[in-house]
Design a protein around this motif. Sequence first.
Motif, short mmCIF file in Angstrom:
data_model
loop_
_atom_site.label_atom_id
_atom_site.label_comp_id
_atom_site.label_asym_id
_atom_site.label_seq_id
_atom_site.Cartn_x
_atom_site.Cartn_y
_atom_site.Cartn_z
N ARG A 25 0.83 -1.21 0.00
CA ARG A 25 0.00 0.00 0.00
C ARG A 25 0.86 1.26 0.00
O ARG A 25 0.63 2.18 -0.77
CB ARG A 25 -0.97 -0.01 1.19
N ILE A 52 2.51 1.63 -3.40
CA ILE A 52 1.59 2.03 -4.47
C ILE A 52 1.34 3.54 -4.42
O ILE A 52 1.36 4.24 -5.42
CB ILE A 52 0.26 1.24 -4.35
N PRO A 70 -6.67 -7.11 -2.81
CA PRO A 70 -7.77 -6.46 -2.09
C PRO A 70 -8.92 -6.08 -3.03
O PRO A 70 -8.71 -5.89 -4.23
CB PRO A 70 -7.12 -5.21 -1.49
N SER A 71 -10.10 -5.97 -2.43
CA SER A 71 -11.27 -5.51 -3.17
C SER A 71 -11.02 -4.08 -3.67
O SER A 71 -10.48 -3.25 -2.95
CB SER A 71 -12.45 -5.55 -2.19
N GLY A 72 -11.37 -3.83 -4.91
CA GLY A 72 -11.20 -2.47 -5.44
C GLY A 72 -9.79 -2.17 -5.91
O GLY A 72 -9.45 -1.02 -6.17
N GLN A 116 -8.98 0.24 -8.74
CA GLN A 116 -9.11 1.69 -8.56
C GLN A 116 -7.99 2.25 -7.69
O GLN A 116 -8.07 3.38 -7.22
CB GLN A 116 -10.46 2.02 -7.92
N MET A 117 -6.95 1.44 -7.44
CA MET A 117 -5.88 1.90 -6.56
C MET A 117 -4.68 2.44 -7.32
O MET A 117 -3.60 2.63 -6.77
CB MET A 117 -5.47 0.77 -5.59
#
Lengths: 429, 315
Positions: free
Chosen positions: B179, B182, B202-204, B207-208
């Motif tokens: 994280r 990113i 991870p979910s989503g 969009q990260m």
Amino acid sequence: MKPVVLKGGRIVDPSRGLDEVGTVVVVDGRIAEAGASALNQGTPDGAEIVDCTGLTIMPGLVDTSVHIGEPGAEHRETIASASAAAAAGGVTTLTMMPDTDPVIDDVALVEFVRRTARDTAIVNVIPTGAITKGLLGEEMTEIGLLSQAGAAFFTEGRRTISSSLVMRRALTYARDFGAVIAHRTQDRDLASQGVMNEGLFASWLGLPGIPREAELIPLERDLLLARLTRGAYHAAKISAAMSADAIRRAKADGANVTAGVSINNLALNENDIGEYRTFFRLAPPLRAEDDRLAMIEALRAGTIDIVTSGHDPQDVDTKRLPFAEAASGAIGLETLLAVALRLHHNGDVGLMRLIEALSTSPAKRFGLDAGTLKPGASADIAIVDLDAPWVVSEADIVSLSKNTSFEGARLQGRVMRTLVAGRTVFAQQ
Amino acid sequence: MTSPATFPPYPHRHLLGIKGLSPLDIENLLDRAEAAVAISRGADKKRATLRGRTQINLFFEASTRTQASFELAGKRLGADVMNMSVASSSVKKGETLIDTAMTLNAMRPDILIIRHGSAGAAALLAQKVGCSVVNAGDGAHEHPTQALLDALTIRRAKGRIAGLTVAICGDVLHSRVARSNIVLLNALGARVKVAAPSTLLPSGIGQMGVETFSRLEDAVADADVVMMLRLQRERMAGAFVPSVREYFRFHGLDAAKLSRAKPEALVMHPGPMNRGVEIASAIADGPQSVIQEQVEMGVAVRMAVMEALLEGAPS
């Protein structure tokens, strides 16, 4: 007791579809008359006259999802303190969740709550019974005896029964006593370690998510069993758009099914969690904005019948922790009405429909003597200034616990006076 | 180590995550760290920048290397460093994180370094104490000094971050390192590709700010940097992936898969490594590996961060 005359207020009584300016006459703790023509018989001798000009008179709220710490966690909330918080919020009847310590799964515990309520509470506090002994999801409680002793309905509180067979038998057996099974659904395996709505926001926070399907999978099972057994089923707290769709289908099939929603899932969404604010760790979790809008639509359309506060007092010992370690839940008795009135003020849900969901519908669903201003009914009344602005402040909270999700919120609509059986139990200073 | 005038003032009191930092903040820290490398490489490794300051390392999760790195960084700047390890603390006796923090706070430290298993723990602490707080890893949330040391390692080898293609591979779902990286790599203009079994994304994730691949080869293709993530032992057998050998077969970095990257691509790992799980030994020890360099940069970055945070604080 002196008769009471509430004069010149706007009377909103969903039980009769009544919305008119008039007077409410209370004699011996019961409503004698309520409406525009209430004073045709004249004012009763020696009555206390309350000028309600500019105010709205409604049946007191009926909150069917209230957690109390008595017995077992009295430092968080007692029956007396919860009732004082309720009175301040215009709630005149509350049903208390059975997930206390010990669990309310026995006649003696039901009697304890009723006795304590009678001796210490200023609003009607009514026990509910556990569906299974010790909330273990295995053996049914004495649903018949508990009903007779005064349990309003049956629920596992925060827990979900995982066995389909146990749920089927409970629905079937409770039907013989006209008892409703109220269930909050969350698949334990699928929810796993989840602490908030699953999605992008949870991913950035590094918090494990709870998918909407964790709510829907056991809910769909329950709805199938409700159709099968013809038992009375109440989906206690739904949070996801897809759950509302499932309820709608079950109702269309003629199942004896109702649904409830916590005010939090009508007013807040997952973004309110911000930087790990534990007062927004709730059960069910706050979902996405689309889900919140779907909850409002379902309430307006009648798919959702009941709005509750989800009142769940937690202290610093369970909330002042990292988000994933904190307990879920927020208090809500004192803010329930004012937060719900947001939906009225911004035109989302009509006032009559809102009060129906806060008072008349829950009373009707669970067979409680409440939720109406009909002559003969117990004089449980909230007098409200619909437009009065106020700001929620921890210092003003009556509840023993201060874990509100609305600290600092600007609300519009204030309870000015609350009456239970004709007696004033709260008056705004 | 350097006179305060050398670098622009640093505008934050805490370092809780990369999120919230501007590209200028990040470059500022990297420039300071660059200067700190020279200190560690010199014969006299001691400076007086933080003389008289007290640093407490509060580690609720065991971590030999990160704790040692912070300790050394503080000592090289002249701070008094105290290590609080969980095993000997009263946390085991039921005291909450906040109570522990308040107790330590009363001893008037200047800077608290915290590692904790729960996301948001560092932010919670920062609200309650009167000193600077550095997040040394909080649950699956962030590990900002790791991302900074990775960036420094890349910048020193490649001369820049912007325009590079970085592949982050492995257990992104549970990784605070992923994280933070990113966010940082996006802020500095790199292209970020991610590869993992879909159960470990991870979910989503779409969009990260990353491109997602289920095949390691596809993420590694034409990459300038390949960052491998550690797979925790308890996640190896059945829950998220079926077995170690299957994981290594499809998601372990070996010579064949690395050959898809640019010839001079860097291989990185935050450590500790599971050889033969997420990375082959030959690659970990091979010519493209900068894993030891990362450890060295870790000390420099932590010196830079503590210097920057305490620079404006009253003595």
